[in-house]
Design a protein around this motif. Structure first.
Motif, mmCIF file in Angstrom:
data_model
loop_
_atom_site.group_PDB
_atom_site.id
_atom_site.type_symbol
_atom_site.label_atom_id
_atom_site.label_comp_id
_atom_site.label_asym_id
_atom_site.label_seq_id
_atom_site.Cartn_x
_atom_site.Cartn_y
_atom_site.Cartn_z
ATOM 1 N N HIS A 153 0.333 34.416 -19.010
ATOM 2 C CA HIS A 153 -0.922 34.282 -19.619
ATOM 3 C C HIS A 153 -2.116 34.122 -18.531
ATOM 4 N N HIS A 154 -1.706 33.627 -17.293
ATOM 5 C CA HIS A 154 -2.439 33.152 -16.008
ATOM 6 C C HIS A 154 -3.181 32.003 -16.512
ATOM 7 N N CYS A 155 -3.196 31.266 -17.422
ATOM 8 C CA CYS A 155 -3.971 30.196 -17.475
ATOM 9 C C CYS A 155 -3.273 29.007 -16.963
ATOM 10 N N SER A 156 -4.136 27.727 -17.039
ATOM 11 C CA SER A 156 -3.495 26.820 -16.911
ATOM 12 C C SER A 156 -2.955 26.017 -17.735
ATOM 13 N N LEU A 157 -1.549 25.190 -17.561
ATOM 14 C CA LEU A 157 -0.891 24.576 -18.347
ATOM 15 C C LEU A 157 -1.756 23.463 -19.080
ATOM 16 N N LEU A 158 -1.362 22.838 -20.194
ATOM 17 C CA LEU A 158 -1.898 21.461 -20.555
ATOM 18 C C LEU A 158 -0.740 20.574 -20.737
ATOM 19 N N ASP A 159 -1.082 19.168 -20.426
ATOM 20 C CA ASP A 159 -0.202 18.072 -20.398
ATOM 21 C C ASP A 159 -0.638 17.148 -21.469
ATOM 22 N N ARG A 160 -1.534 17.390 -22.213
ATOM 23 C CA ARG A 160 -2.305 16.379 -23.241
ATOM 24 C C ARG A 160 -3.124 17.388 -24.465
ATOM 25 N N CYS A 161 -2.896 16.527 -25.628
ATOM 26 C CA CYS A 161 -3.422 17.279 -26.739
ATOM 27 C C CYS A 161 -4.750 17.447 -26.678
ATOM 28 N N PRO A 162 -5.274 18.748 -26.983
ATOM 29 C CA PRO A 162 -6.768 18.955 -26.877
ATOM 30 C C PRO A 162 -7.488 18.312 -27.928
ATOM 31 N N HIS A 163 -6.932 17.642 -28.965
ATOM 32 C CA HIS A 163 -7.860 16.861 -29.682
ATOM 33 C C HIS A 163 -7.901 15.408 -29.460
ATOM 34 N N ASN A 189 10.372 2.653 -24.033
ATOM 35 C CA ASN A 189 10.943 2.752 -25.565
ATOM 36 C C ASN A 189 10.908 4.223 -25.864
ATOM 37 N N THR A 190 10.427 4.671 -27.092
ATOM 38 C CA THR A 190 10.204 6.069 -27.435
ATOM 39 C C THR A 190 8.661 6.760 -27.098
ATOM 40 N N LYS A 191 8.235 6.074 -26.276
ATOM 41 C CA LYS A 191 6.811 6.718 -25.981
ATOM 42 C C LYS A 191 6.775 7.325 -24.815
ATOM 43 N N ARG A 192 5.925 8.023 -24.448
ATOM 44 C CA ARG A 192 5.847 8.684 -22.989
ATOM 45 C C ARG A 192 4.331 8.488 -22.560
ATOM 46 N N ARG A 193 4.549 8.600 -21.393
ATOM 47 C CA ARG A 193 3.117 8.571 -20.424
ATOM 48 C C ARG A 193 2.619 9.992 -20.254
ATOM 49 N N SER A 194 3.410 10.907 -19.894
ATOM 50 C CA SER A 194 3.010 12.273 -19.617
ATOM 51 C C SER A 194 4.711 13.184 -19.337
ATOM 52 N N GLY A 195 4.889 14.002 -18.541
ATOM 53 C CA GLY A 195 5.988 14.656 -18.189
ATOM 54 C C GLY A 195 6.275 15.896 -18.830
ATOM 55 N N LEU A 196 5.385 16.522 -19.641
ATOM 56 C CA LEU A 196 5.769 17.758 -20.555
ATOM 57 C C LEU A 196 4.458 18.271 -20.483
ATOM 58 N N GLN A 197 4.585 19.825 -20.337
ATOM 59 C CA GLN A 197 3.340 20.686 -20.454
ATOM 60 C C GLN A 197 3.548 21.732 -21.206
ATOM 61 N N TYR A 198 2.627 22.662 -21.535
ATOM 62 C CA TYR A 198 2.748 23.702 -22.415
ATOM 63 C C TYR A 198 1.482 24.696 -22.251
ATOM 64 N N ARG A 255 -6.232 13.819 -26.587
ATOM 65 C CA ARG A 255 -5.885 13.458 -25.539
ATOM 66 C C ARG A 255 -4.473 12.700 -25.134
ATOM 67 N N ALA A 256 -3.539 12.600 -26.265
ATOM 68 C CA ALA A 256 -2.490 11.967 -26.161
ATOM 69 C C ALA A 256 -1.297 12.969 -25.486
ATOM 70 N N PRO A 257 -0.334 12.437 -24.552
ATOM 71 C CA PRO A 257 0.587 12.951 -24.112
ATOM 72 C C PRO A 257 1.694 13.810 -25.099
ATOM 73 N N LEU A 258 2.297 14.752 -24.812
ATOM 74 C CA LEU A 258 3.217 15.538 -25.663
ATOM 75 C C LEU A 258 4.477 14.667 -26.091
ATOM 76 N N GLU A 259 4.858 14.491 -27.133
ATOM 77 C CA GLU A 259 5.702 13.839 -27.603
ATOM 78 C C GLU A 259 6.451 14.374 -28.809
ATOM 79 N N PRO A 260 7.179 15.480 -28.598
ATOM 80 C CA PRO A 260 7.544 16.332 -29.901
ATOM 81 C C PRO A 260 8.600 15.391 -30.489
#
Length: 358
Positions: A138-148, A101-110, A150-155
């Motif tokens: 910035h030579h840092c690892s990307l994140l694919d979950r909310c740091p607070h 539906n409109t929910k995501r499992r993963s697929g987006l990083q930041y 742990r939900a996937p990114l769903e803007p």
């Protein structure tokens, strides 16, 4: 409609969300007005927005069609695959959203530092590419979950009152507030840079051989499958080969059906780092270590797997342990299932439960 320009390397789903927030409405409200008969967020908008729906945006937004096209994943995916792209199946080396539906499992990083530096936070197209695991700035690892939470990114699930895109749609936490940043490994960044070069120039170096872009990524997929097989197998010859190559087998999920496009950023970080150690090696050394390890043709190439042409001569020199067709075993329903099958079922159930709780 208030004018909202496309930002450098912005992916189109990001622009749609920013455009909605700029008008003071939810993203789903805006897209419902533009495409009233199409629930765009139930699919991957970055994949499926072609010229017909995009034309509805150009007149309203004042942005050329060519700019909107460049903000979708299709152009990059066609260079990776060099052929028709499937409508529903996963696109090679493009992160899959796992939409329900409109929910995501993963697929987006930041990159939290990029969002922090942005005057207007937005998502980049490169953050949807499976060979990207680190920020080149910035030579840092990307994140694919909310740091607070742990939900996937769903803007696309943000609300008008959220105001900007650096917000988690589940817990409303600030995605830029991450504390310590994990650096990206040199090997993973080297693989990422090589993949970008192959996309830009139409070819890249694969085991010291000039290789066209689609063959480069196909070869990377083949070696990725080899590493993942070693991760779940106790085959001595395969482990001896990798040890002589100086490659440590990364600890990854055992599910054999999960492609690199469905792995999380942390898992791909480990995989691509090990993969680069293989890809930067000269083919002659690879052939030597394969023969010294005693690996068979069947141990090097799984049944049904497509081997890159580059390995044809090496493959011919490996011992053949082919066996005749085996009678298909019928599983006794009273016996336990194999471990990998149970783990696959467990992960599928976890994904469904995770989505149902958001």
């Amino acid at each position: 409609m208030r004018s909202v320009p496309l930002l450098p390397d912005e992916i189109i789903s990001s622009w749609l969300v920013r455009a909605a927030l700029a008008q003071g409405c939810d993203p789903m409200v805006l897209t419902g007005e533009v495409w009233p008969k199409w629930r765009i967020w139930t699919r991957d908008a970055d994949r499926f927005l072609d010229d017909a729906p995009l034309n509805k945006l150009t007149a309203t937004a004042g942005i050329p069609l060519s700019s909107f096209r460049a903000a979708t994943l299709k152009s990059v995916a066609e260079r990776v695959s060099k052929g028709p792209l499937p409508d529903r199946a996963v696109w090679p080396w493009i992160l899959a959203l796992g939409a329900r539906n409109t929910k995501r499992r993963s697929g987006l990083q930041y990159c939290p530092d990029c969002l922090r530096d942005d005057r207007i936070p937005y998502y980049r197209l490169q953050w949807r590419l499976a060979w990207h695991v680190g920020c080149e700035h910035h030579h840092c690892s990307l994140l694919d979950r909310c740091p607070h939470c742990r939900a996937p990114l769903e803007p696309h699930r943000l609300h008008a009152e959220d105001g900007h895109m650096a917000v988690c749609a589940t817990c409303r936490g600030d995605l830029r507030d991450v504390g310590a940043i994990t650096p990206c490994s040199d090997d993973a960044m080297a693989f990422q840079d090589a993949g970008d070069e192959a996309i830009r120039h139409g070819s890249g170096q694969f085991m010291a051989h000039p290789t066209e872009t689609d063959a480069w990524f196909a070869g990377a997929s083949f070696l990725s499958a080899l590493l993942r097989r070693a991760n779940r197998s106790d085959a001595e010859a395969l482990h001896v080969f990798l040890e002589r190559m100086g490659v440590a087998v990364p600890e990854l999920p055992l599910n054999p059906g999960t492609g690199v496009e469905l792995l999380g950023t942390a898992e791909r970080h480990l995989l691509l780092g090990a993969l680069w150690k293989l890809m930067r090696t000269d083919l002659a050394d690879v052939s030597k270590y394969l023969q010294e390890s005693g690996i068979t043709r069947q141990g090097f190439v799984s049944k049904g797997e497509r081997m890159p042409d580059l390995f044809a001569e090496t493959f011919a020199q490996l011992p053949d342990n082919a066996r005749g067709p085996r009678k298909q075993a019928v599983r006794d329903p009273g016996q336990p299932r194999p471990r990998h099958e149970v783990m696959r079922m467990w992960r599928r159930l976890q994904r469904k439960l995770e989505m149902s709780q958001r």
